[in-house]
Design a protein around this motif. Structure first.
Motif, mmCIF file in Angstrom:
data_model
loop_
_atom_site.group_PDB
_atom_site.id
_atom_site.type_symbol
_atom_site.label_atom_id
_atom_site.label_comp_id
_atom_site.label_asym_id
_atom_site.label_seq_id
_atom_site.Cartn_x
_atom_site.Cartn_y
_atom_site.Cartn_z
ATOM 1 N N TYR A 1 0.843 -1.196 0.000
ATOM 2 C CA TYR A 1 0.000 0.000 0.000
ATOM 3 C C TYR A 1 0.876 1.242 0.000
ATOM 4 N N HIS B 1 -14.663 -6.962 0.378
ATOM 5 C CA HIS B 1 -14.625 -8.136 -0.491
ATOM 6 C C HIS B 1 -14.669 -9.392 0.369
ATOM 7 N N ASP C 1 -12.852 -13.288 0.518
ATOM 8 C CA ASP C 1 -11.783 -14.113 -0.039
ATOM 9 C C ASP C 1 -12.431 -15.464 -0.328
ATOM 10 N N ILE D 1 -7.418 -18.078 6.769
ATOM 11 C CA ILE D 1 -6.497 -17.176 6.096
ATOM 12 C C ILE D 1 -5.711 -16.473 7.197
ATOM 13 N N SER E 1 -3.201 -13.224 7.941
ATOM 14 C CA SER E 1 -2.842 -11.940 7.357
ATOM 15 C C SER E 1 -1.891 -11.188 8.291
ATOM 16 N N PHE F 1 -8.860 -1.625 9.443
ATOM 17 C CA PHE F 1 -9.466 -2.850 8.904
ATOM 18 C C PHE F 1 -10.965 -2.751 9.140
ATOM 19 N N LEU G 1 -5.091 -1.882 12.224
ATOM 20 C CA LEU G 1 -4.018 -2.861 12.017
ATOM 21 C C LEU G 1 -2.695 -2.134 11.989
ATOM 22 N N PHE H 1 -8.370 -15.612 10.209
ATOM 23 C CA PHE H 1 -9.705 -15.453 9.694
ATOM 24 C C PHE H 1 -10.218 -16.809 9.270
ATOM 25 N N HIS I 1 -14.850 -7.943 4.117
ATOM 26 C CA HIS I 1 -13.843 -7.154 4.832
ATOM 27 C C HIS I 1 -13.074 -6.304 3.834
ATOM 28 N N VAL J 1 -9.979 -2.650 3.785
ATOM 29 C CA VAL J 1 -9.233 -1.689 4.600
ATOM 30 C C VAL J 1 -9.465 -0.280 4.071
ATOM 31 N N ARG K 1 2.754 0.401 3.483
ATOM 32 C CA ARG K 1 2.302 -0.695 4.342
ATOM 33 C C ARG K 1 2.345 -1.960 3.507
ATOM 34 N N ASN L 1 0.966 -5.937 3.364
ATOM 35 C CA ASN L 1 0.087 -6.962 3.923
ATOM 36 C C ASN L 1 0.425 -8.282 3.252
HETATM 37 C C1 MD6 Z 1 -5.222 -5.945 4.119
HETATM 38 N N1 MD6 Z 1 -6.555 -7.848 4.017
HETATM 39 O O1 MD6 Z 1 -5.071 -6.138 5.326
HETATM 40 C C2 MD6 Z 1 -6.263 -6.656 3.360
HETATM 41 N N2 MD6 Z 1 -8.237 -10.937 3.646
HETATM 42 O O2 MD6 Z 1 -4.545 -5.149 3.508
HETATM 43 C C3 MD6 Z 1 -7.396 -8.755 3.512
HETATM 44 O O3 MD6 Z 1 -7.982 -8.601 2.464
HETATM 45 C C4 MD6 Z 1 -7.603 -9.969 4.268
HETATM 46 O O4 MD6 Z 1 -6.531 -9.166 6.231
HETATM 47 C C5 MD6 Z 1 -8.496 -12.070 4.278
HETATM 48 C C6 MD6 Z 1 -8.091 -12.299 5.559
HETATM 49 C C7 MD6 Z 1 -7.435 -11.321 6.226
HETATM 50 C C8 MD6 Z 1 -7.167 -10.126 5.590
#
Ligand code: MD6
Ligand code: FE
Length: 210
Positions: free
Chosen positions: A119, A128, A130, A140, A142, A151, A167, A175, A184, A186, A201, A203
């Motif tokens: 980012y 969105h 996943d 998942i 992250s 977030f 975050l 998750f 979810h 950001v 940033r 991720n």
């Molecule tokens: C982000 N995170 O933190 C975007 N997806 O930049 C996600 O899209 C995400 O944090 C699935 C599970 C955890 C996440």
């Protein structure tokens, strides 16, 4: 490995948890590995299936990588930019993902994909799900590195109200379970300067695609 020193565990929703600062002590090493991946499979700006450029720069490591273009979202073994397989997932990334999943109650998580998102100021990620993976019993994991971001954690539908969680550098989110398909996203990355990532940033999102 020295994960989870005396850090706070913040429940986000059933099946979703934040381990605050859990990987902060590993951040230098993690970023070194991430930069090695980027040197082999460079960051790039992908477009959504609608043809709209995303606002983050992406790459992957692992057996497969998550890609998006006009044909849709999917996992691919080859990086279309290099014509080669994605770089292997560095051992330390794999270990951290497994340990986080384990700690959240998902034993035996073996990710085959790690999506790396970078980012910049103004980058954001809309709500969105996943859901390009096959087995939704797999969680998942992250990892957030560098500048902080908000977030937005929603529910089963796009219109469900969202809960906001900040975050920060070194945070790990896991998750799964009832939250595996929750919407979810950001917020927008604000200007800032982080000693390890400058005005960015990162991720890292670990998935089991198959
Ligand atoms: C982000 N995170 O933190 C975007 N997806 O930049 C996600 O899209 C995400 O944090 C699935 C599970 C955890 C996440
Ligand atoms: Fe996501």
């Amino acid at each position: 490995m020295m994960l989870f020193p005396d850090t706070e565990t913040v429940p986000i929703a059933p099946g979703a948890v934040l381990f605050r600062g859990a990987v902060a002590s590993q951040a230098v090493e993690l970023l070194k590995r991430v930069n090695e991946v980027i040197a082999q499979s460079p960051l790039r700006r992908v477009v959504t299936p609608m043809g709209k450029p995303m606002s983050v720069d992406m790459t992957n490591c692992g057996e497969v990588g998550w890609v998006s273009d006009r044909s849709g979202y999917r996992y691919e073994r080859l990086d279309s930019k290099t014509g080669r397989p994605w770089p292997a997932m560095p051992e330390i990334l794999m270990e951290i993902a497994r340990e986080c999943a384990d700690r959240a109650g998902y034993a035996g998580f073996t990710p085959d994909a790690c999506l790396i998102n970078r980012y910049s100021v103004g980058s954001k990620m809309g709500l969105h799900q996943d859901r390009d993976e096959i087995d939704f019993t797999q969680p998942i994991v992250s990892i957030s590195l560098g500048l902080p971001i908000t977030f937005n954690f929603g529910g089963d539908t796009r219109s469900a109200t969202t809960r906001k969680v900040k975050l920060e550098h070194g945070d790990a989110v896991v998750f799964g379970g009832k939250s595996r398909l929750a919407f979810h996203g950001v917020g927008t990355l604000r200007r800032g300067e982080h000693p390890l990532t400058g005005n960015h940033r990162f991720n890292l999102t670990f998935r089991r695609s198959l």
